[in-house]
Design a protein around this motif. Sequence first.
Motif, PDB file in Angstrom:
ATOM      1  N   VAL D 111       0.898  -1.188   0.176  1.00 22.39           N
ATOM      2  CA  VAL D 111       0.008   0.020   0.210  1.00 22.39           C
ATOM      3  C   VAL D 111       0.682   1.300   0.188  1.00 22.39           C
ATOM      4  O   VAL D 111       0.446   2.453  -0.448  1.00 22.39           O
ATOM      5  N   TRP D 112       2.014   1.000   0.191  1.00 22.36           N
ATOM      6  CA  TRP D 112       2.997   2.437   0.523  1.00 22.36           C
ATOM      7  C   TRP D 112       3.521   2.607  -0.719  1.00 22.36           C
ATOM      8  O   TRP D 112       3.487   3.534  -1.270  1.00 22.36           O
ATOM      9  N   VAL D 114       1.978   1.819  -3.816  1.00 21.54           N
ATOM     10  CA  VAL D 114       1.281   1.419  -5.030  1.00 21.54           C
ATOM     11  C   VAL D 114       1.302   2.554  -5.892  1.00 21.54           C
ATOM     12  O   VAL D 114       1.206   3.817  -5.598  1.00 21.54           O
ATOM     13  N   PRO D 115       1.376   2.351  -7.413  1.00 20.74           N
ATOM     14  CA  PRO D 115       1.530   3.560  -8.221  1.00 20.74           C
ATOM     15  C   PRO D 115       0.499   4.239  -8.431  1.00 20.74           C
ATOM     16  O   PRO D 115      -0.612   3.847  -8.110  1.00 20.74           O
ATOM     17  N   ASN D 116       0.722   5.595  -8.625  1.00 24.63           N
ATOM     18  CA  ASN D 116      -0.266   6.629  -8.662  1.00 24.63           C
ATOM     19  C   ASN D 116      -0.788   6.789 -10.314  1.00 24.63           C
ATOM     20  O   ASN D 116      -0.095   7.219 -10.909  1.00 24.63           O
ATOM     21  N   GLY D 117      -1.676   6.001 -10.624  1.00 23.78           N
ATOM     22  CA  GLY D 117      -2.227   5.935 -11.749  1.00 23.78           C
ATOM     23  C   GLY D 117      -3.096   6.966 -12.261  1.00 23.78           C
ATOM     24  O   GLY D 117      -3.686   7.193 -13.327  1.00 23.78           O
ATOM     25  N   GLY D 118      -3.314   7.859 -11.348  1.00 23.62           N
ATOM     26  CA  GLY D 118      -4.307   8.877 -11.378  1.00 23.62           C
ATOM     27  C   GLY D 118      -5.820   8.714 -11.160  1.00 23.62           C
ATOM     28  O   GLY D 118      -6.578   9.429 -11.200  1.00 23.62           O
TER      29      GLY D 118
END
Lengths: 102, 101, 90, 318
Positions: D111-112, D114-118
């Motif tokens: 969870v730290w 996790v990629p920010n896909g928007g």
Amino acid sequence: MTMTNLFTIILLLAGCFFFLGGTLGLLRFPDLFSRLHALTKVDNIGLGLIAAGMAIHIGSPWAALKIFLIWLSTLLASSTACYLVAKFQLGRPSESPEVPAK
Amino acid sequence: METYQIYSLASAVIFAVGLAGIFTTRLFFKKIIATKIMGGGVFLCFVSFAERDALAFADPVPHAMVITGIVVAVSAAAFALALARRIQQLTGQETFPVEEE
Amino acid sequence: MNGFFIGVCLFLLLNICLGLLRVWRGPTVADRLLTTQLFGTTGMAILIVLAGYLGELTLLNVAITFNVLAVLLVICFVQVWKPGKKGGKA
Amino acid sequence: MSLWIDSLLAVLAVFLAVRCLLAPTLPQCVFLFFAFGLTLALAWARLGAVDVAIAEAAIAAGFLGVLLIDALRDFSRSRSTGEGGDRPSRVSQGLVGAGVLVFLVVAIEAVWRVPNGGGLTALAADNLPQSGVDHPVTAVLLNYRSYDTWLEVGVVLMALLALFATGGREYFCRPVVRAVDPLLRQVILLFTPVLFLVGAFLLYLGKTEPGGAFQAAVLWGAGGILLHLGGWPVFASMAPWLRHLLLTAGFGFFLLLGFLFMAGGGALFEYPLAQAGLLILVVETLAALSIAAALTAIFAYFNGMSAESAEPFTPASS
């Protein structure tokens, strides 16, 4: 500091005081009936004061009406709850644990 | 540290706590509550990432999925509780049978 | 002003934490039930303060929901636990 | 500064989860679980998920709470709720602890980072004008991903059918006769219309603001439960055809509508733009009615079960 802010702060502080009183009553009073007394009365005054303070702060009549309705029905609900729980407990031994001691 | 990070960390811990609860208790009732706690962790994770992806409003897709999930989880919990109660009524058992070691 | 609201919220949350002690100590189910009332009222107060602080007036609807359902638990408890002879303490 | 609230809420939620599972008696466990639910509802209010907060408040404080209290009566009576019978051996505890710890590290890492896909926020915002409603969550629930919602109405129905499979449907049709305090009767008469009204209000609000079908459904279901508790088992004593119609209306109408527009050349659940708002309102109302009916029925069933356990050997009087 405007006048309304001052009112809000005073009302909220008073509300917090009553909430603290209710919680202390819940913790410190010796039996269920006195705890009921502390909880369902004092907390409602606390909620009323905080609600009034926030209604002043928000300043919209629609929100104030909603907040007032919330408070009114909380009064109704918790006095009912108080009555029902007290009646439920009446005639039962007041300090009977719900599971047999192991 | 941002708001969503606090909650997503908490969600991982809550999920792990629920997982441990499922394995360490033998009571059906507590196992059901443990699954509900795990579910709470998952929902918290979803909602915290919705907050991260917010533009004008928070990402509505995870919100919608969480609302659906809450109702589904409650249905499943109701079914599980009914099963547990039925087992208890018919056999008097509240746990899985214990195997002697 | 915002700092003050946060302080009030924190205070009310700590209040809830204190009330949890009563859930732990009991001794009867009715005592534990009382704390749900405490959570209900305090939770509503927190929601009202948050609504003003965040400017999110829809949070008032959450408070309304809390409020109409808080009494449901008590009514259910009183009605369901009544018939048994030893139901209240067994 | 406001991070303090978040931190306190997060710590409180974790603490309550742990205490709830370590509680030596079941009533402690249940009431700590209620507190956990409330903490989550506050967390959602903080995270801006007002819809979720309403749903959680309604479900955790209302429906699930009622079910748990009803079930607690069966379970808290038995002796094995004490700590003694509920401890696995030290070895298995150690194994579980190690396993969960490894899992926890992995989960936190996941969870730290996790990629920010928007996310899908932009997509949802762009299509909002074509959805027929103004509130994005309602748009997702009843337009973009309406098959989710449709199946979800189905899941609630399935849970009810599965309940019948556990013990037979006679529990459900057996209203429990009991004395009702006169004051309580008045209060129920007062509160039930309020519940229905607030439910309808939330349903109507769903078009523009947080609220909608599920929240309304739980409040209506709570109204049904209150009536049942007050000695008016309205739902359980309805004519069977009406009961079945109520239970299946949401699922059926949803499906019918979906196929109707698919036959007209669109995709499944693709509503025509001009009528989308109205159609969504109708679907929501019916879905809410069905879910409310199912929730009431589930509670009626549970209540019938506890009546049996209260008097094990006498047949029900009604």
